[in-house]
Design an enzyme around this catalytic site. Structure first.
Site, PDB file in Angstrom:
ATOM      1  CB  THR A 164       9.377  -3.547   0.084  1.00  0.00           C
ATOM      2  OG1 THR A 164       8.689  -3.165  -1.102  1.00  0.00           O
ATOM      3  CG2 THR A 164       8.391  -3.820   1.199  1.00  0.00           C
ATOM      4  CE  LYS A 214       5.892  -1.389  -0.539  1.00  0.00           C
ATOM      5  NZ  LYS A 214       5.773  -2.723  -1.254  1.00  0.00           N
ATOM      6  CB  THR A 252       3.069  -5.345  -3.349  1.00  0.00           C
ATOM      7  OG1 THR A 252       2.881  -6.700  -3.651  1.00  0.00           O
ATOM      8  CG2 THR A 252       3.448  -5.316  -1.873  1.00  0.00           C
ATOM      9  CD  GLU A 277      10.516  -5.256  -7.431  1.00  0.00           C
ATOM     10  OE1 GLU A 277      10.244  -6.168  -8.222  1.00  0.00           O
ATOM     11  OE2 GLU A 277      10.464  -5.387  -6.195  1.00  0.00           O
ATOM     12  CG  ASN A 334      10.946  -9.165  -9.343  1.00  0.00           C
ATOM     13  OD1 ASN A 334      10.496  -9.049  -8.212  1.00  0.00           O
ATOM     14  ND2 ASN A 334      10.951  -8.174 -10.224  1.00  0.00           N
ATOM     15  CB  SER A 357       9.020 -10.189  -2.460  1.00  0.00           C
ATOM     16  OG  SER A 357       8.615 -10.028  -3.787  1.00  0.00           O
TER      17      SER A 357
END
Lengths: 384, 384
Positions: free
Chosen positions: B147, B169, B180, B260, B379, B384
């Protein structure tokens, strides 16, 4: 008006040179009586700063004559020397106020953790502050306790003949068990220490303890309530407790409104919970979800992140009965897609999240802030 | 190599059109046997995505023929329709693979919460993926589950005649109870489902479950381990478990390295704890302290924030016996100032924090990331 709104109190705020910037950094609040009853609530962090350890002992006596507060240094994680420094601070205040003992002097500090206080500046500063004490000194005292606060915070509630006033500082490290938050409340109501204690604990439980700006709990949080009895009036306990709660709620709201780097104030209300504890647990979990805090910053009504935060708790709920509103638009119904998220207007600073657990009749409100690049910047550049 | 490093597996990764970008978004991993034993570990979030609810049921049988994974949509908080969509996905895979039932097909999804999957694209995509299955398809499968990952993640451990391989992932929402995070591990070792389950649970407990990038727990985390038995070798359980652990540890490290917006990977080791649970609780508390995460980002060895994080836990410790090292410099000793903080070199991406509780002989390692303006940006802009 601040801590000198109530009769029987004098205060001062001066620059003692503790802060390298030369800004005001030392406050003194004195209760001139006739009563000197007091109550205090302190951080629940197990790593407590020296002034917290000291003031906890002082408060056990139920009497406080004066409070010395300094910004520019937390005196936390400073070992035995730190405790001796706090003791010397109280001794000095007792000496300059004449006729009092160190055991009646509360001390509170805020600023960098792990650095010794410059006592060669702080002790002369106490003399200077004592000389500056005045019935209108509350404002200057409130200014002297600021760290990264952009504004000073004060609040006053006046009832029939008696008053509760207060000042607060605290911008980062705001979290339950209080936050790097120093608060002094004063009243001229004639109230004994146990009644002060009851009113203060109930007030902080639903105000300062439900402010969760960044999930971080400080080593220095201190909330004190001093009563002079100078009004000669003893209010009904309910009425007095409500006045204390109102001043705490006002100051808590000001703290959230001035949190480090924040661009949004988030009011999280959890409704229809089985218990108040469930409501608080769910509210805190939502308040601390970094992904959600980023989404709010981006004005994105991302209810999926609210649900994923609820899902980490032990509260009673069924996933397919959860409802979530953002700014009163029920974007999630029965655990799935609800109203169109485009209907949510997030342009204003205050954002309201309502989480309906559909289990019972209890509720709670937690206040939080968004997570911003400015928060990152302030806290990666500023050692505190 | 990825999931096709072990004998007996084929895989594919294709673009089904689930992602608007046209990037690969559908992966298929097939166990061609002779054995089809499987084990799985799923998110502990109580709000679980439809594919998690489905795959938990499938795994109860201890056999999995194939796994369908999609990026571009989490199928979480999508109600009864979401569950039907997962069911239809499994049915379609069973149909195109011929001779199998939907009850042998695990499904995993990742992406936005609260949006229905475009089944008109996903179902034809399964046919396309089945047609593309190959013994070297592992790499493409790993790419298709990305993602916000900037790189795809694979790992392989080969022992005498048998292999464990895997893909992962996961970039945001990394936290205990997994993250996630979608992970598929394969092996050609001849191992039955209960032994797979034991090895996988022990491996995830000390690897994926100790990765805490941002404190947020996902609705979709899934880690699957499939065994084909194609090597004909049944390793000793200890040796097998260690191989699974090594692959999980490697993939977990890659997840932290690609979190991230992160600029630092933080290895937090808690030593001399009374219990392993204490060590993990303290490690997580440090890992989740936003102020510390900002300080690390700013290359500021702010040990006071480590102590204030430790102080919020229930672990056994005495504040004046705590020691903290940052990159091996003991900046805090006995709860106070230790070595000169200027000695700490924080220029490199990996930062090591050691917290010594001085209570017992237990320890744990938790991995985390710093908090950056880029994290906030990603974010607040990406739903998401």
């Amino acid at each position: 008006m601040s801590v000198t709104a109530a009769q029987g109190f004098t205060a001062a705020g001066i620059a003692a040179g503790i802060k390298e910037s030369g800004q005001p950094d030392l406050a003194l609040v004195v209760n001139n009586g006739p009563r000197r009853a007091a109550a205090g609530v302190f951080t629940s962090n197990r790593v407590k700063a020296a002034p917290v350890l000291w003031s906890e002992q002082v408060l056990k006596g139920g009497e406080v004559t004066a409070v010395v507060l300094n910004s520019g240094g937390a005196n936390a994680c400073t070992g035995p020397q730190g405790f001796q420094d706090t003791h010397a601070t109280a001794e000095k205040a007792a000496e300059v106020l004449e006729g009092h003992s160190a055991g009646e002097i509360a001390v509170a500090s805020t600023g960098l953790i792990g650095l010794p206080l410059p006592m060669d500046k702080l002790l002369p500063g106490i003399e200077q502050a004592a000389a500056a004490l005045g019935e209108h000194g509350g404002e200057k005292a409130a200014i002297a306790i600021k760290t990264t606060d952009t504004v000073h915070k004060t609040s006053v509630a006046t009832h029939g003949g008696w008053t509760v006033g207060g000042m607060a500082k605290g911008a980062g490290m705001l979290a339950p068990g209080l936050a790097t938050m120093l608060v002094v409340l004063t009243t001229d109501a004639d109230v004994e220490a146990p009644a002060l204690d009851a009113a203060l604990r109930e007030a902080t439980r639903t105000t300062f303890d439900r402010v969760d700006s960044d999930g971080c709990m400080s080593t220095n949080d201190t909330v004190l309530l001093l009563a002079s009895g100078a009004s000669g009036i003893t209010p009904a306990q309910d009425e007095f407790a409500e006045a204390v709660r109102a001043v705490c709620a006002d100051l808590a709201r000001q703290l959230i409104g001035d949190a480090e780097g924040a661009s949004k104030d988030i009011r999280i209300e959890v409704i229809n919970a089985a218990t108040e504890d469930d409501a608080v647990e769910v509210g805190r979990s939502i308040a601390r979800n970094n992904l959600l805090k980023c989404a709010i910053h981006g004005e994105d009504p991302n209810w999926g992140r609210v649900l994923s935060a609820i899902g980490t708790t032990k509260a009673a709920f069924e996933p397919d009965r959860l409802n979530v509103a953002i700014n009163d638009v029920w974007v999630c119904r029965n655990g799935g897609v609800g109203a169109d998220r485009e209907l949510v207007d997030m342009r204003y600073r205050e954002v309201r999240i309502t989480a309906d657990l559909a289990e019972g009749g209890q509720s709670a409100v937690i206040w939080a802030n968004d997570l911003t690049a400015e928060y990152v910047h302030e806290n990666s550049a500023y050692s505190s």
